[in-house]
Design a protein around this motif. Structure first.
Motif, PDB file in Angstrom:
ATOM      1  N   GLY A   1      -5.128   9.638   6.812  1.00 41.84           N
ATOM      2  CA  GLY A   1      -6.043   8.674   6.280  1.00 41.84           C
ATOM      3  C   GLY A   1      -6.525   7.703   7.332  1.00 41.84           C
ATOM      4  N   ASP A   2      -5.629   7.248   8.208  1.00 39.76           N
ATOM      5  CA  ASP A   2      -6.025   6.293   9.249  1.00 39.76           C
ATOM      6  C   ASP A   2      -7.086   6.879  10.161  1.00 39.76           C
ATOM      7  N   VAL A   3      -6.912   8.134  10.529  1.00 40.55           N
ATOM      8  CA  VAL A   3      -7.867   8.794  11.426  1.00 40.55           C
ATOM      9  C   VAL A   3      -9.241   8.851  10.779  1.00 40.55           C
ATOM     10  N   MET A   4      -9.294   9.244   9.525  1.00 40.26           N
ATOM     11  CA  MET A   4     -10.561   9.358   8.802  1.00 40.26           C
ATOM     12  C   MET A   4     -11.268   8.002   8.717  1.00 40.26           C
ATOM     13  N   VAL A   5     -10.523   6.958   8.384  1.00 37.74           N
ATOM     14  CA  VAL A   5     -11.120   5.629   8.246  1.00 37.74           C
ATOM     15  C   VAL A   5     -11.694   5.153   9.576  1.00 37.74           C
ATOM     16  N   VAL A   6     -10.938   5.297  10.639  1.00 35.29           N
ATOM     17  CA  VAL A   6     -11.381   4.811  11.947  1.00 35.29           C
ATOM     18  C   VAL A   6     -12.597   5.592  12.443  1.00 35.29           C
ATOM     19  N   PHE A   7     -12.545   6.905  12.372  1.00 31.26           N
ATOM     20  CA  PHE A   7     -13.633   7.711  12.920  1.00 31.26           C
ATOM     21  C   PHE A   7     -14.891   7.679  12.044  1.00 31.26           C
ATOM     22  N   SER A   8     -14.751   7.473  10.757  1.00 33.87           N
ATOM     23  CA  SER A   8     -15.935   7.439   9.889  1.00 33.87           C
ATOM     24  C   SER A   8     -16.769   6.177  10.105  1.00 33.87           C
ATOM     25  N   GLN A   9     -16.251   5.205  10.838  1.00 33.42           N
ATOM     26  CA  GLN A   9     -17.037   4.019  11.175  1.00 33.42           C
ATOM     27  C   GLN A   9     -18.257   4.374  12.028  1.00 33.42           C
ATOM     28  N   TYR A  10     -18.224   5.502  12.703  1.00 36.80           N
ATOM     29  CA  TYR A  10     -19.282   5.876  13.635  1.00 36.80           C
ATOM     30  C   TYR A  10     -20.217   6.946  13.096  1.00 36.80           C
ATOM     31  N   GLY A  11     -19.998   7.401  11.888  1.00 39.42           N
ATOM     32  CA  GLY A  11     -20.907   8.357  11.284  1.00 39.42           C
ATOM     33  C   GLY A  11     -20.226   9.211  10.239  1.00 39.42           C
ATOM     34  N   GLU A  12     -21.049   9.992   9.569  1.00 39.68           N
ATOM     35  CA  GLU A  12     -20.548  10.864   8.501  1.00 39.68           C
ATOM     36  C   GLU A  12     -19.835  12.067   9.098  1.00 39.68           C
ATOM     37  N   ILE A  13     -18.607  12.293   8.643  1.00 41.55           N
ATOM     38  CA  ILE A  13     -17.793  13.393   9.158  1.00 41.55           C
ATOM     39  C   ILE A  13     -18.044  14.646   8.326  1.00 41.55           C
ATOM     40  N   ASP A  14     -18.367  15.740   9.032  1.00 43.87           N
ATOM     41  CA  ASP A  14     -18.570  17.041   8.386  1.00 43.87           C
ATOM     42  C   ASP A  14     -17.255  17.790   8.207  1.00 43.87           C
ATOM     43  N   ASP A  15     -16.381  17.691   9.206  1.00 43.02           N
ATOM     44  CA  ASP A  15     -15.135  18.443   9.178  1.00 43.02           C
ATOM     45  C   ASP A  15     -14.081  17.714   9.995  1.00 43.02           C
ATOM     46  N   ILE A  16     -12.859  17.745   9.527  1.00 47.65           N
ATOM     47  CA  ILE A  16     -11.739  17.188  10.280  1.00 47.65           C
ATOM     48  C   ILE A  16     -10.571  18.166  10.183  1.00 47.65           C
ATOM     49  N   HIS A  17      -9.941  18.404  11.317  1.00 45.63           N
ATOM     50  CA  HIS A  17      -8.794  19.314  11.364  1.00 45.63           C
ATOM     51  C   HIS A  17      -7.676  18.621  12.126  1.00 45.63           C
ATOM     52  N   LEU A  18      -6.615  18.262  11.422  1.00 45.46           N
ATOM     53  CA  LEU A  18      -5.435  17.680  12.046  1.00 45.46           C
ATOM     54  C   LEU A  18      -4.475  18.828  12.371  1.00 45.46           C
ATOM     55  N   VAL A  19      -4.165  18.988  13.627  1.00 42.61           N
ATOM     56  CA  VAL A  19      -3.307  20.090  14.064  1.00 42.61           C
ATOM     57  C   VAL A  19      -1.860  19.758  13.711  1.00 42.61           C
ATOM     58  N   ARG A  20      -1.205  20.698  13.029  1.00 41.36           N
ATOM     59  CA  ARG A  20       0.178  20.506  12.579  1.00 41.36           C
ATOM     60  C   ARG A  20       1.050  21.667  13.042  1.00 41.36           C
ATOM     61  N   ASP A  21       2.330  21.374  13.224  1.00 43.19           N
ATOM     62  CA  ASP A  21       3.312  22.397  13.551  1.00 43.19           C
ATOM     63  C   ASP A  21       3.452  23.323  12.347  1.00 43.19           C
ATOM     64  N   GLU A  22       3.394  24.619  12.570  1.00 43.64           N
ATOM     65  CA  GLU A  22       3.436  25.585  11.466  1.00 43.64           C
ATOM     66  C   GLU A  22       4.770  25.587  10.731  1.00 43.64           C
ATOM     67  N   GLU A  23       5.858  25.332  11.438  1.00 40.91           N
ATOM     68  CA  GLU A  23       7.184  25.380  10.812  1.00 40.91           C
ATOM     69  C   GLU A  23       7.535  24.084  10.089  1.00 40.91           C
ATOM     70  N   THR A  24       7.261  22.931  10.734  1.00 40.46           N
ATOM     71  CA  THR A  24       7.694  21.649  10.159  1.00 40.46           C
ATOM     72  C   THR A  24       6.572  20.918   9.433  1.00 40.46           C
ATOM     73  N   ASN A  25       5.337  21.314   9.668  1.00 38.97           N
ATOM     74  CA  ASN A  25       4.151  20.669   9.116  1.00 38.97           C
ATOM     75  C   ASN A  25       3.951  19.244   9.664  1.00 38.97           C
ATOM     76  N   ASP A  26       4.674  18.895  10.734  1.00 36.22           N
ATOM     77  CA  ASP A  26       4.500  17.601  11.384  1.00 36.22           C
ATOM     78  C   ASP A  26       3.241  17.627  12.243  1.00 36.22           C
ATOM     79  N   SER A  27       2.585  16.480  12.349  1.00 38.45           N
ATOM     80  CA  SER A  27       1.395  16.365  13.178  1.00 38.45           C
ATOM     81  C   SER A  27       1.749  16.588  14.640  1.00 38.45           C
ATOM     82  N   LYS A  28       0.875  17.294  15.349  1.00 45.09           N
ATOM     83  CA  LYS A  28       1.058  17.493  16.782  1.00 45.09           C
ATOM     84  C   LYS A  28       0.333  16.401  17.574  1.00 45.09           C
TER      85      LYS A  28
END
Length: 72
Positions: A1-28
């Protein structure tokens, strides 16, 4: 959520992909964002590179050959 809020200040976002570890699902700590207008990309690079967000310093740059992830 923080990433979306900060980056959307500069324009409309078409797509966002947060890279996560496949085993733990933790953000990389990497995200790919595609704006509707390329000028928003330039604005976000100029304004967000080097700032701290959630105790992490952001490195914002262009990605070559970005393709949005397919949703299942």
């Amino acid at each position: 959520g923080d990433v979306m809020v900060v980056f959307s200040q500069y324009g409309e976002i078409d797509d966002i992909h947060l890279v996560r570890d496949e085993e733990t699902n933790d953000s990389k700590g990497v995200a790919f964002i595609k704006y509707r207008d390329w000028r928003s990309t330039v604005l976000s690079i100029d304004n967000l590179s080097g700032i701290k967000l959630c105790n992490k310093e952001l490195n914002v740059d262009h990605a070559q050959h970005y393709r949005p992830q397919t949703r299942e």
